[in-house]
Motif scaffolding. Structure first.
Motif, PDB file in Angstrom:
ATOM      1  N   ALA A  88      -3.683  -6.014  -0.860  1.00  0.00           N
ATOM      2  CA  ALA A  88      -3.400  -4.594  -1.071  1.00  0.00           C
ATOM      3  C   ALA A  88      -3.763  -4.179  -2.487  1.00  0.00           C
ATOM      4  N   LEU A  89      -3.386  -4.990  -3.481  1.00  0.00           N
ATOM      5  CA  LEU A  89      -3.733  -4.675  -4.868  1.00  0.00           C
ATOM      6  C   LEU A  89      -5.247  -4.650  -5.060  1.00  0.00           C
TER       7      LEU A  89
ATOM      8  N   GLY B 236       2.209   6.019  -6.153  1.00  0.00           N
ATOM      9  CA  GLY B 236       1.892   6.036  -7.575  1.00  0.00           C
ATOM     10  C   GLY B 236       2.226   4.783  -8.346  1.00  0.00           C
ATOM     11  N   HIS B 237       2.743   3.755  -7.690  1.00  0.00           N
ATOM     12  CA  HIS B 237       3.138   2.527  -8.399  1.00  0.00           C
ATOM     13  C   HIS B 237       1.918   1.648  -8.672  1.00  0.00           C
ATOM     14  N   ARG B 238       1.881   1.094  -9.864  1.00  0.00           N
ATOM     15  CA  ARG B 238       0.787   0.200 -10.252  1.00  0.00           C
ATOM     16  C   ARG B 238       1.325  -1.166 -10.691  1.00  0.00           C
ATOM     17  N   ARG B 239       2.485  -1.188 -11.300  1.00  0.00           N
ATOM     18  CA  ARG B 239       3.106  -2.459 -11.710  1.00  0.00           C
ATOM     19  C   ARG B 239       4.118  -2.851 -10.623  1.00  0.00           C
TER      20      ARG B 239
ATOM     21  N   GLU C 178       0.829  -1.211   0.000  1.00  0.00           N
ATOM     22  CA  GLU C 178       0.000   0.000   0.000  1.00  0.00           C
ATOM     23  C   GLU C 178       0.862   1.260   0.000  1.00  0.00           C
ATOM     24  N   HIS C 179       2.034   1.196   0.619  1.00  0.00           N
ATOM     25  CA  HIS C 179       2.955   2.331   0.577  1.00  0.00           C
ATOM     26  C   HIS C 179       3.434   2.570  -0.857  1.00  0.00           C
TER      27      HIS C 179
ATOM     28  N   LEU D 216      -6.567  -2.867  -8.273  1.00  0.00           N
ATOM     29  CA  LEU D 216      -5.497  -3.188  -9.211  1.00  0.00           C
ATOM     30  C   LEU D 216      -5.499  -4.686  -9.510  1.00  0.00           C
ATOM     31  N   PRO D 217      -5.192  -5.073 -10.737  1.00  0.00           N
ATOM     32  CA  PRO D 217      -5.189  -6.502 -11.082  1.00  0.00           C
ATOM     33  C   PRO D 217      -3.992  -7.213 -10.463  1.00  0.00           C
ATOM     34  N   VAL D 218      -4.176  -8.516 -10.190  1.00  0.00           N
ATOM     35  CA  VAL D 218      -3.073  -9.363  -9.735  1.00  0.00           C
ATOM     36  C   VAL D 218      -2.507 -10.031 -10.977  1.00  0.00           C
ATOM     37  N   ASP D 219      -1.416  -9.490 -11.491  1.00  0.00           N
ATOM     38  CA  ASP D 219      -0.813  -9.944 -12.739  1.00  0.00           C
ATOM     39  C   ASP D 219       0.237 -11.016 -12.416  1.00  0.00           C
TER      40      ASP D 219
END
Length: 342
Positions: free
Chosen positions: A207-208, A181-184, A175-176, A213-216
């Protein structure tokens, strides 16, 4: 000068004309031996100058104050520190410590626990190698062996435990990164059969998901907890056409491997990639920049485990107790902010 061969139980048995088992029972004071046979054995022992192995006898009879510790991997700085603290706490309570690392191998763990049981240790502190296959531990608990689990809690095993909030700590770290601003965000984690790896991966996933956010799966790498395997996993993750912007590693060994790998492929922290590792360690503050970490209260885990184990050894019979410490995110210089348009 040739060393004189010491007299053995076999020698005493032959001189007394009894079996080796009968001689051992007579000499060590266990089981039944007829009075006449016992007298012959003792007379033969005195005549031959037999000196029994008092340490071995005391071990068999549970007469030595020894406890066992079976960590996952003693080379891991976390377990090395915990082992040191357990040893200090045990000696402070007039107990000695036997350490035998499972190397995260379930068969080796089973064998080590059997060996400790055969030595009549008074209790055991164990970091289980598997989250699911624990019939050997359940058997020891049923037999009344005092056991305290550390680092890894098994919900179906009725014994005391000392651990940290692994899932919560991992979630806070990810989460930090998201807040910056991180997504990948990539993840390097250990085999999911290990409880801590499973819990830390769960924190990453939650957290994602909490932020939509997707779990890639392309951003998740499984690695053994060694520096070389972590180097290989990091290189695989960052060789993709669309690289991650951040990386979360689930222990200090993997963090070390990630640092070496990123340097080898010419990526700079935090300009090119942000990094957070689970577990604080010396190298984290010696690098430039210093590494942001999820810190455990490592110095508390061993002493609490010893205290709980000794209370069980002394007869405490209340229901299983579970101590779970909170982790702490230590923000240093390895996370950069990605500015996104409003």
């Amino acid at each position: 000068m040739a060393r004189t061969k010491s007299t053995t139980v076999k020698d005493v048995a032959a001189a007394a004309n009894v079996s080796r088992a009968t001689a051992a029972r007579a000499l060590n004071g266990y089981g039944y031996v007829g009075s006449e046979a016992a007298e012959r054995v003792l007379e033969a022992a005195a005549r031959l100058g037999y000196r029994g192995n008092r340490v071995a006898q005391a071990l068999r009879q549970g007469g030595l104050p020894i406890i066992g510790f079976v960590p996952g991997d003693i080379q891991n700085p976390f377990f090395a520190r915990v082992a040191h603290d357990i040893d200090v706490a045990a000696r402070g309570s007039k107990h000695n410590l036997l350490i035998a690392s499972s190397e995260e191998d379930l068969e080796q763990e089973r064998a080590l626990l059997d060996n400790l049981r055969a030595l009549n240790v008074r209790g055991m502190i164990v970091a289980p190698a598997s989250a699911n296959d624990n019939l050997h531990l359940a058997r020891l608990v049923r037999e009344g062996t005092p056991i305290v689990l550390i680092d890894r809690v098994l919900d179906d095993l009725p014994c005391d435990s000392v651990a940290v909030d692994n899932e919560g700590g991992a979630r806070e770290a990810v989460e930090h990164l998201i807040a910056n601003g991180h997504r990948r965000i990539a993840l390097i984690h250990d085999d999911a059969r290990i409880v801590t790896a499973r819990d830390r991966q769960a924190g990453y996933v939650k957290a994602l998901q909490a932020h939509g956010l997707p779990v890639d799966q392309r951003l998740i790498a499984v690695s053994s907890s060694t520096v070389q395997h972590a180097i290989d996993a990091t290189i695989r993750l960052f060789s993709q056409p669309e690289r991650p912007t951040a990386l979360f590693t689930v222990d200090s060994v993997m963090t070390t491997g990630a640092l070496l790998a990123l340097r080898s492929i010419g990526l700079t922290i935090p300009r090119d990639v942000s990094l957070i590792g689970f577990d604080d360690f010396d190298l984290a503050t010696f690098t430039d920049p210093q590494i942001t970490v999820v810190a455990q209260p490592v110095g508390k885990i061993g002493p609490v485990a010893v205290k709980m184990l000794l209370e069980r050894i002394r007869g405490l019979s209340e229901p299983p107790r579970h101590v779970r410490f909170q982790t702490r995110l230590i923000c240093r210089g390895s996370v950069s902010r990605i500015f996104r348009p409003a």
